[in-house]
Scaffold this active site. Sequence first.
Site, mmCIF file in Angstrom:
data_model
loop_
_atom_site.group_PDB
_atom_site.id
_atom_site.type_symbol
_atom_site.label_atom_id
_atom_site.label_comp_id
_atom_site.label_asym_id
_atom_site.label_seq_id
_atom_site.Cartn_x
_atom_site.Cartn_y
_atom_site.Cartn_z
ATOM 1 N N ASP A 43 8.090 10.020 78.680
ATOM 2 C CA ASP A 43 8.703 10.682 77.707
ATOM 3 C C ASP A 43 10.098 9.921 77.578
ATOM 4 O OD1 ASP A 43 9.485 12.678 75.947
ATOM 5 O OD2 ASP A 43 9.952 14.239 77.433
ATOM 6 N N ASN B 134 2.354 17.280 68.955
ATOM 7 C CA ASN B 134 2.996 15.996 68.296
ATOM 8 C C ASN B 134 2.776 15.908 66.707
ATOM 9 O OD1 ASN B 134 2.974 14.085 71.454
ATOM 10 N ND2 ASN B 134 4.583 15.291 70.740
#
Length: 259
Positions: free
Chosen positions: A38, A86
């Site tokens: 991330d 996502n």
Amino acid sequence: MRYDEDLLKEYFCEAPKDISLDDVDMARVPGHVSIIMDGNGRWATARGLDRSQGHVAGVDSLREAVTTSVRLGLDVLSVYAFSTENWKRPQKEVNLLMHLFATTLVHELPLFHQENVRLRFFGDLTALPVETREVFQKGLDETADHDGMTFALAVNYGSRAEIARAARELAAEVAAGERDADTIDADAVAGHLYTRGLPDPDLLIRTSGELRLSNYLLWQLAYSEFYVTPTLWPDFSRWDMLRAIKSYQSRERRFGGVK
Ligand code: IPE
Ligand code: IPE
Ligand code: MG
């Protein structure tokens, strides 16, 4: 898994001040390390770049993480590359990521051959663009005979969808008369997850400081040790991996028992 002592020492020779190979007990290296990669967007934004350039930079970190894991003799490295959530991102970013997965995989196949790495995917690949899917299949086919480290890429992966899918498959087996409902235990469920046949992660690393799982391996992380670092994914290096493993080795794993 076994590792090459000379290659290992050479790989970790230029150590920073706070961490070195000597800080890690090679006899207790985790078998399966999983990473929530991330912070690519924040890395790019902080440099006045487009988010996509953060993803491109993140590929270099991933390549290093694969090599680091091979050098350390891990059995499995798995990474979260794209979640079922996502798809909510701007179309341009989604397209870039899908394209990046395909081009990166083609580019890295020689590394997988050289390091005897077997590729695997977690997630529903049927929803991916055909170009990406074809390259993924090529990667699977070409590395199927490798018997070194397993490298698993979670793409269009979501833990809830994964568990629902396992439930559906088990229900279908019962409906077809192939299975008695009483035989559905934890092993049966685990055998229908994308991770079937692999050990659960010993260590979960999340970069960029977020203290959440974001729908990643909810079942498999039941007894994993967590390590969260503020380092953004494009800045994550072999030394951060050593720091994570050092922290892991300082933990007392109990699995619900007493020591
Ligand atoms: C992780 O970086 C990569 C993917 C989710 C594909 P992000 O893109 O989530 O970066 P941040 O969290 O916005 O910084
Ligand atoms: C998790 O990161 C997914 C991947 C790293 C692929 P996100 O950036 O999507 O997670 P949230 O939105 O911060 O929870
Ligand atoms: Mg993020």
